[in-house]
Design a protein around this motif. Structure first.
Motif, short mmCIF file in Angstrom:
data_model
loop_
_atom_site.label_atom_id
_atom_site.label_comp_id
_atom_site.label_asym_id
_atom_site.label_seq_id
_atom_site.Cartn_x
_atom_site.Cartn_y
_atom_site.Cartn_z
N ILE A 1 4.94 16.10 0.55
CA ILE A 1 4.76 17.37 1.17
C ILE A 1 3.17 18.13 1.21
N THR A 2 2.80 17.96 -0.13
CA THR A 2 1.49 18.58 -0.29
C THR A 2 0.47 17.80 0.15
N THR A 3 0.37 16.56 0.14
CA THR A 3 -0.37 15.73 0.78
C THR A 3 -0.74 15.69 2.43
N THR B 1 10.99 14.76 6.87
CA THR B 1 9.79 14.02 7.42
C THR B 1 9.15 13.35 6.11
N ALA B 2 9.30 14.09 4.75
CA ALA B 2 8.83 13.65 3.54
C ALA B 2 9.53 12.32 3.33
N LYS B 3 10.93 12.09 3.47
CA LYS B 3 11.69 11.39 3.11
C LYS B 3 11.10 9.94 4.14
N VAL B 4 10.92 10.39 5.42
CA VAL B 4 10.54 9.00 6.39
C VAL B 4 9.22 8.64 5.83
N ARG B 5 8.31 9.43 5.39
CA ARG B 5 6.97 8.92 4.98
C ARG B 5 7.24 7.87 3.75
N PRO C 1 0.13 22.20 7.91
CA PRO C 1 1.38 22.45 7.75
C PRO C 1 2.31 21.72 8.96
N ARG C 2 1.64 21.82 10.10
CA ARG C 2 2.46 21.75 11.37
C ARG C 2 3.04 20.04 11.28
N SER C 3 2.09 19.29 10.49
CA SER C 3 2.76 17.91 10.43
C SER C 3 4.07 17.91 9.79
N LEU C 4 4.29 18.64 8.94
CA LEU C 4 5.74 18.57 8.40
C LEU C 4 6.88 18.54 9.35
N TYR C 5 6.63 19.21 10.50
CA TYR C 5 7.67 19.45 11.76
C TYR C 5 7.34 18.31 12.95
N ASN C 6 6.53 17.37 12.41
CA ASN C 6 6.42 16.45 13.53
C ASN C 6 7.64 15.89 14.02
#
Length: 309
Positions: free
Chosen positions: A65-67, A36-40, A74-79
Motif C-alpha cells: 500500500i505504501t509503495t 488491490t494490495a492482495k492482487v498486486r 493514493p487513487r491507485s488503491l481504488y483502481n
C-alpha cells in the motif's frame, strides 16, 4: 441464521437480494485498498526484469500500500472500484441474497437443515453468481493489477472502455476468462463464508452465548473470514493470475497452476495470504454487520408502509 431479522417476520427474497448487494458495496468501499494490495502481491513474480530475474516490488500488505501510494498516488488503491461495485451489486446479491432460498429449496422447507444442505446451497449460489458477474470481476482484476508506468500509459483508460476493449481484442469469451477457476473459488468461498457464519451464529444463539446483535454478528463474521481465507487462497491466486494474463500466456487455469508450482513452488499459492485474510476478515465483518442492519431497516420500513398508523 443468515436469513432472520429480529422480528417474527422473515425478510422477503427481494429484501435479502437488494440488502446483500448493498452490503457488499459498502464492504468493498471500506476494504478495497486491501484487495488491490492482495492482487498486486498475487501477481508478483510473473514478470522478469532485463537480466531475467523476477521482480519483487512489493513487501507485505502495508508495504505494498505504501509503495503504491508513493509511486502511483493514493487513487491507485481504488483502481477498479467502479467494476468492483458493479460486481458486488450482481455478485453478492445472488450468492448471499439467494442463499437462504436455496437452503429452503434443498431442504424442502424443513426447519432442521443439515450441513450438507448448507454446503450445497452455498455451492449453488456461488456458481450462479460467477456466471452472472464474471465480466465485472475480470475488469476489476485487470484494473487492480495495472501499475502506472513511467510514461503514464495504462492498459485501460476507463471501466466501460475496459469492457469494450477486452471484448474487441479477446472476444466475448475474454470477459468470461477464468470462469472455471472462479466458479471453483467461489463455491469454496461461499461454502466457507456463508456456512461458517450460518453455523457459528446459530450455535451462539442456541447456547445463549450472545443475543442476535452486533457482537454476535462480528464474531461470526470474523470466524467466517478466517476459514474462507484458509480454504480459498490457492484457487484465488490461480484465478487472479489467469484472469490478469495476456492471451496465450497460460493454456488453461490448470496450466497456470502448474506453471506457478514449477517456477515458484507451492508457497506461490499462498502469496498475498495476509492481505487476503485482512481483506476477507474485514470484508466479512463489514458486509455481514451491514447486511443484518440493512435487512432490519428494510423490514421496519416495509412494516411502516404496510401499517402507516
Amino acid at each position: 441464521m443468515v436469513g432472520f431479522a429480529p422480528t417474527d417476520a422473515t425478510p422477503s427474497a427481494a429484501v435479502k437480494f437488494f440488502g446483500a448487494g448493498l452490503a457488499g458495496c459498502i464492504a468493498d468501499l471500506v476494504t478495497f485498498p486491501l484487495d488491490t494490495a492482495k492482487v498486486r502481491l498475487q501477481i508478483q513474480g510473473e514478470s522478469k526484469g532485463p537480466m531475467g530475474n523476477k521482480r519483487f516490488q512489493y513487501r507485505g500488505v502495508f508495504g505494498t500500500i505504501t509503495t503504491m501510494v508513493k509511486d502511483e498516488g493514493p487513487r491507485s488503491l481504488y483502481n477498479g472500484l467502479v467494476a468492483g461495485l458493479h460486481r458486488q451489486m450482481s455478485f453478492s446479491s445472488v450468492r448471499i441474497g439467494l442463499y437462504d432460498s436455496m437452503k429452503q429449496f434443498y431442504s424442502q422447507g424443513s426447519d432442521n437443515i443439515a450441513i450438507t444442505t448448507r454446503l450445497l446451497a452455498g455451492c449453488t449460489t456461488g456458481a450462479m453468481a460467477v456466471t452472472v458477474a464474471q465480466p465485472t470481476d475480470v475488469v476489476k482484476v485487470r484494473f487492480q493489477a495495472q501499475a502506472r508506468s513511467g510514461n503514464n500509459i495504462k492498459r485501460y483508460s476507463g471501466t466501460m472502455s475496459a469492457y469494450k476493449t477486452i471484448a474487441r481484442d479477446e472476444g466475448i469469451r475474454g470477459l468470461w476468462k477464468g470462469t472455471i477457476p472462479n466458479i471453483t473459488r467461489n463455491a469454496i468461498v461461499n461454502c466457507a463464508e456463508l456456512v461458517t457464519y450460518d453455523v457459528i451464529k446459530e450455535l451462539i444463539l442456541k447456547n445463549d452465548l450472545m443475543t442476535d446483535n452486533l457482537p454476535c454478528h462480528f464474531t461470526s463474521a470474523f470466524a467466517a473470514g478466517f476459514c474462507t481465507t484458509i480454504c480459498a487462497s490457492p484457487v484465488d491466486v490461480v484465478k487472479t493470475r489467469f484472469m490478469n494474463s495476456t492471451p496465450g500466456q497460460y493454456s488453461s487455469a490448470l496450466g497456470c497452476a502448474f506453471t506457478m508450482l514449477t517456477n515458484e513452488g507451492p508457497t506461490a499459492f499462498y502469496k498475498g495470504f495476509m492481505p487476503s485474510f485482512l481483506r476477507l476478515g474485514s470484508w466479512n465483518i463489514v458486509m455481514f454487520v451491514s447486511y443484518e442492519q440493512i435487512k432490519r431497516g428494510l423490514m421496519r420500513a416495509q412494516q411502516s408502509w404496510e401499517s402507516p398508523f
